[in-house]
Design a protein around this motif. Sequence first.
Motif, PDB file in Angstrom:
ATOM      1  N   ARG A 216      37.290  41.748  53.932  1.00  0.00           N
ATOM      2  CA  ARG A 216      38.598  42.242  54.369  1.00  0.00           C
ATOM      3  C   ARG A 216      39.671  42.084  53.291  1.00  0.00           C
ATOM      4  O   ARG A 216      40.833  42.427  53.507  1.00  0.00           O
ATOM      5  N   GLY A 217      39.284  41.540  52.157  1.00  0.00           N
ATOM      6  CA  GLY A 217      40.231  41.378  51.064  1.00  0.00           C
ATOM      7  C   GLY A 217      41.313  40.360  51.326  1.00  0.00           C
ATOM      8  O   GLY A 217      42.431  40.477  50.810  1.00  0.00           O
ATOM      9  N   LEU A 218      41.005  39.338  52.112  1.00  0.00           N
ATOM     10  CA  LEU A 218      41.993  38.310  52.427  1.00  0.00           C
ATOM     11  C   LEU A 218      42.230  37.410  51.215  1.00  0.00           C
ATOM     12  O   LEU A 218      41.325  37.205  50.405  1.00  0.00           O
ATOM     13  N   PRO A 219      43.419  36.856  51.078  1.00  0.00           N
ATOM     14  CA  PRO A 219      43.739  36.022  49.920  1.00  0.00           C
ATOM     15  C   PRO A 219      42.819  34.796  49.819  1.00  0.00           C
ATOM     16  O   PRO A 219      42.528  34.144  50.828  1.00  0.00           O
ATOM     17  N   LEU A 220      42.391  34.482  48.614  1.00  0.00           N
ATOM     18  CA  LEU A 220      41.536  33.319  48.412  1.00  0.00           C
ATOM     19  C   LEU A 220      42.242  32.036  48.813  1.00  0.00           C
ATOM     20  O   LEU A 220      41.597  31.093  49.284  1.00  0.00           O
TER      21      LEU A 220
ATOM     22  N   TYR B 282      36.810  37.667  40.131  1.00  0.00           N
ATOM     23  CA  TYR B 282      36.912  37.419  41.564  1.00  0.00           C
ATOM     24  C   TYR B 282      35.661  36.700  42.074  1.00  0.00           C
ATOM     25  O   TYR B 282      35.762  35.772  42.887  1.00  0.00           O
ATOM     26  N   THR B 283      34.517  37.146  41.610  1.00  0.00           N
ATOM     27  CA  THR B 283      33.261  36.523  42.036  1.00  0.00           C
ATOM     28  C   THR B 283      33.259  35.039  41.721  1.00  0.00           C
ATOM     29  O   THR B 283      32.884  34.205  42.555  1.00  0.00           O
ATOM     30  N   ARG B 284      33.696  34.713  40.521  1.00  0.00           N
ATOM     31  CA  ARG B 284      33.730  33.307  40.097  1.00  0.00           C
ATOM     32  C   ARG B 284      34.731  32.509  40.919  1.00  0.00           C
ATOM     33  O   ARG B 284      34.432  31.410  41.396  1.00  0.00           O
ATOM     34  N   ARG B 285      35.924  33.059  41.122  1.00  0.00           N
ATOM     35  CA  ARG B 285      36.958  32.327  41.848  1.00  0.00           C
ATOM     36  C   ARG B 285      36.606  32.175  43.326  1.00  0.00           C
ATOM     37  O   ARG B 285      36.882  31.143  43.937  1.00  0.00           O
TER      38      ARG B 285
END
Length: 217
Positions: free
Chosen positions: A110-114, A150-153
């Motif tokens: 859903r693209g929610l903030p990390l 993004y994958t790493r974070r």
Amino acid sequence: MNRRHFILTGALAGSAGSWLHAQAQPAAGRKPVILVVGDSLSAEYGLKRGEGWVPLLEKRLAEQKIAATVINASISGDTTAGGRARLAGLLAQHKPTHMVLELGANDALRGLPLTSTEDNLTQMTKAAQAAGAQVLIVGIQVPPNYGRDYTRRFEAVFTKVAGNTKAALVPFLLKGVADGPDAAGLFQADRIHPTAAAQPRMLDNVWPALRKLLAGM
């Protein structure tokens, strides 16, 4: 969840030994109550009742003569925010000695903030620990099309939460499933959810870390 995300997998993290003893310890001699809070990967999505890795966990506990109760509170499509919203009620109702936390995949979809995912997982872990439960966190991996950064974070969120809360961590719920030579045959037609044949492998990935926590009672 859509077809391009079949690689998106739940991964429970497994902890180092020093973490296992740092969590709140349940009352000595108390029968273990294991609360599983997850999404479709733990909710038997597309499977017959009893085929998922959580029901298989119940069978393994019985086979090994470990008198424990398993409560599967997983909901398909759930996010970390949804899990956080209902956790207080689950803790009050079931009073678990252990919690397996398998959430986060739907946050990414859903693209929610990390930052929100991290905060939700942190607060859920702390709440369970404050209630006397030891926690086993599920990490998530996202496919490469999300971008290397993004994958790493995103993956680091779960390691960070486990480290900060001294919760247990299992590396990969779908190890040997999504990354195995027979991966295509271990997913349902949607290429997202594992088949019944994959469930024992998923349990085998969770079991070592959970067994250590149970042994500490």
